[in-house]
Design an enzyme around this catalytic site. Structure first.
Site, PDB file in Angstrom:
ATOM      1  N   TYR A  12       0.063   0.974  12.950  1.00  0.00           N
ATOM      2  CA  TYR A  12      -0.080  -0.138  13.808  1.00  0.00           C
ATOM      3  C   TYR A  12      -1.521  -0.582  13.609  1.00  0.00           C
ATOM      4  O   TYR A  12      -2.380   0.127  13.607  1.00  0.00           O
ATOM      5  CB  TYR A  12       0.322   0.199  15.237  1.00  0.00           C
ATOM      6  CG  TYR A  12      -0.043  -0.677  16.265  1.00  0.00           C
ATOM      7  CD1 TYR A  12       0.768  -1.935  16.274  1.00  0.00           C
ATOM      8  CD2 TYR A  12      -1.115  -0.760  16.993  1.00  0.00           C
ATOM      9  CE1 TYR A  12       0.199  -2.877  17.277  1.00  0.00           C
ATOM     10  CE2 TYR A  12      -1.485  -1.536  17.991  1.00  0.00           C
ATOM     11  CZ  TYR A  12      -0.885  -2.590  18.026  1.00  0.00           C
ATOM     12  OH  TYR A  12      -1.317  -3.623  18.917  1.00  0.00           O
TER      13      TYR A  12
ATOM     14  N   LEU B 136      -8.870   1.637   5.402  1.00  0.00           N
ATOM     15  CA  LEU B 136      -8.862   2.582   6.533  1.00  0.00           C
ATOM     16  C   LEU B 136      -8.485   1.535   7.619  1.00  0.00           C
ATOM     17  O   LEU B 136      -9.037   0.525   7.995  1.00  0.00           O
ATOM     18  CB  LEU B 136      -9.778   3.382   6.472  1.00  0.00           C
ATOM     19  CG  LEU B 136     -11.230   3.001   6.649  1.00  0.00           C
ATOM     20  CD1 LEU B 136     -11.767   2.668   8.090  1.00  0.00           C
ATOM     21  CD2 LEU B 136     -12.216   4.192   6.067  1.00  0.00           C
TER      22      LEU B 136
ATOM     23  N   ARG C 105       0.934  -1.260   0.144  1.00  0.00           N
ATOM     24  CA  ARG C 105       0.057   0.127   0.038  1.00  0.00           C
ATOM     25  C   ARG C 105       0.946   1.072   0.036  1.00  0.00           C
ATOM     26  O   ARG C 105       2.139   1.321   0.314  1.00  0.00           O
ATOM     27  CB  ARG C 105      -0.983   0.161   1.211  1.00  0.00           C
ATOM     28  CG  ARG C 105      -0.102   0.044   2.579  1.00  0.00           C
ATOM     29  CD  ARG C 105      -0.974   0.462   3.769  1.00  0.00           C
ATOM     30  NE  ARG C 105      -0.240   0.224   5.109  1.00  0.00           N
ATOM     31  CZ  ARG C 105       0.574   1.260   5.611  1.00  0.00           C
ATOM     32  NH1 ARG C 105       0.885   2.299   4.700  1.00  0.00           N
ATOM     33  NH2 ARG C 105       1.275   0.831   6.694  1.00  0.00           N
ATOM     34  N   GLY C 106       0.216   2.495  -0.065  1.00  0.00           N
ATOM     35  CA  GLY C 106       0.941   3.756   0.146  1.00  0.00           C
ATOM     36  C   GLY C 106       1.201   3.979   1.397  1.00  0.00           C
ATOM     37  O   GLY C 106       0.565   3.320   2.260  1.00  0.00           O
ATOM     38  N   GLY C 107       1.851   5.097   1.655  1.00  0.00           N
ATOM     39  CA  GLY C 107       1.868   5.620   3.009  1.00  0.00           C
ATOM     40  C   GLY C 107       3.209   4.836   3.671  1.00  0.00           C
ATOM     41  O   GLY C 107       3.762   3.934   3.143  1.00  0.00           O
ATOM     42  N   GLN C 108       3.519   5.323   4.825  1.00  0.00           N
ATOM     43  CA  GLN C 108       4.400   4.804   5.916  1.00  0.00           C
ATOM     44  C   GLN C 108       3.987   3.992   6.929  1.00  0.00           C
ATOM     45  O   GLN C 108       3.219   2.894   6.353  1.00  0.00           O
ATOM     46  CB  GLN C 108       5.091   6.082   6.618  1.00  0.00           C
ATOM     47  CG  GLN C 108       5.925   7.136   5.584  1.00  0.00           C
ATOM     48  CD  GLN C 108       7.122   6.684   5.066  1.00  0.00           C
ATOM     49  OE1 GLN C 108       8.081   6.015   5.610  1.00  0.00           O
ATOM     50  NE2 GLN C 108       7.206   7.060   3.747  1.00  0.00           N
ATOM     51  N   VAL C 109       4.441   3.709   7.842  1.00  0.00           N
ATOM     52  CA  VAL C 109       4.061   2.779   8.742  1.00  0.00           C
ATOM     53  C   VAL C 109       3.185   3.169   9.780  1.00  0.00           C
ATOM     54  O   VAL C 109       2.904   4.160  10.245  1.00  0.00           O
ATOM     55  CB  VAL C 109       5.571   2.389   9.818  1.00  0.00           C
ATOM     56  CG1 VAL C 109       5.749   3.630  10.659  1.00  0.00           C
ATOM     57  CG2 VAL C 109       5.447   1.360  10.873  1.00  0.00           C
TER      58      VAL C 109
ATOM     59  N   GLY D 188      -4.843   3.845   4.010  1.00  0.00           N
ATOM     60  CA  GLY D 188      -3.553   3.554   2.893  1.00  0.00           C
ATOM     61  C   GLY D 188      -4.262   2.875   1.768  1.00  0.00           C
ATOM     62  O   GLY D 188      -5.113   1.663   2.068  1.00  0.00           O
TER      63      GLY D 188
ATOM     64  N   CYS E  60       2.523   7.200  10.410  1.00  0.00           N
ATOM     65  CA  CYS E  60       2.078   7.413   9.186  1.00  0.00           C
ATOM     66  C   CYS E  60       3.626   8.471   8.630  1.00  0.00           C
ATOM     67  O   CYS E  60       3.522   9.136   7.907  1.00  0.00           O
ATOM     68  CB  CYS E  60       1.100   8.435   9.091  1.00  0.00           C
ATOM     69  SG  CYS E  60      -0.233   7.167   9.484  1.00  0.00           S
TER      70      CYS E  60
END
Length: 218
Positions: A76, A151, A70-74, A139, A168
């Site tokens: 939880y 989401l 997916r897009g985006g960062q980390v 994401g 994020c």
């Protein structure tokens, strides 16, 4: 073709096999495949977007980290967080990615308004916020005109693992949950309300409910 949607309530599931099922569903769908929404919670896991930077993983400890597409960062995921995966043919819906994201964010804002909570989206940081604290992350991945991932909305989860990352990709970003904002959180009521809002905002007029991935190669 009528605008149909299948809504699957999958309960508490492991991340990896669910992600693989999303990938397989998307890869094997045809132009006539009915769109689906999967509602679920995940066992504790950090997921890192395909362009994610390792410096945003501060101290994951005993929680596994999965590199995903997916897009985006980390972010939880854990019990008490409502995850909504949107497996939609957005080409057929004539939605662009920005339009889909806007409808997802508006759905969460509308849901929170129903609880008397003022929430908003940010143009430069996808998701939904309350008093500068993030309550919902987004994401997506789009492949051949079809979306998957979705989401993650914080209901009554343990927020401590967010301290182990830059959520994020934003150092020091505050994170909140619905239970901090309202007196009582009934998960089933939240799920029912959110799915009604999403189905309406995504413009489906025929809905089928399911409680498993029966019929899908998991």
């Amino acid at each position: 073709m009528s605008e149909q949607i299948v809504v699957r309530d999958l309960g508490l599931v492991e991340y990896l096999p669910t992600w693989q099922s999303m990938q397989r569903f998307t890869a094997e769908r045809t132009p006539d495949t009915v769109d689906e929404i999967w509602l679920l919670e995940h066992q504790p896991v950090f997921t890192q977007g395909h362009a994610g930077k390792t410096e945003h993983l501060l101290n994951p400890g005993d929680i596994p980290v999965v590199q995903v597409d997916r897009g985006g960062q980390v972010t939880y995921h854990g019990p008490g967080q409502l995850v909504v995966y949107l497996l939609l043919n957005i080409r057929r819906k004539k939605f662009g990615v920005k339009e889909l994201v806007a409808r997802m964010e508006a759905s969460i804002v509308e849901l929170l308004q129903g609880y008397g909570v003022a929430a908003y989206a940010k143009a430069d940081a996808p998701g939904v916020y309350v008093d500068e604290a993030k309550i919902c992350s987004l994401g997506l991945r789009v492949r051949k005109g079809c979306s998957f991932h979705g989401l993650a909305f914080n209901l009554d989860m343990d927020l401590e693992p967010f301290n182990r990352i830059n959520p994020c990709g934003y150092a020091g970003m505050a994170v909140t949950r619905l239970i901090n904002l309202v007196d009582n959180v009934d998960r089933e009521s939240v799920k029912d309300s959110l799915i009604e809002i999403l189905v309406t905002r995504l413009e489906y007029n025929e809905r089928t409910n399911a409680n498993s991935l029966e019929g899908i190669d998991v």
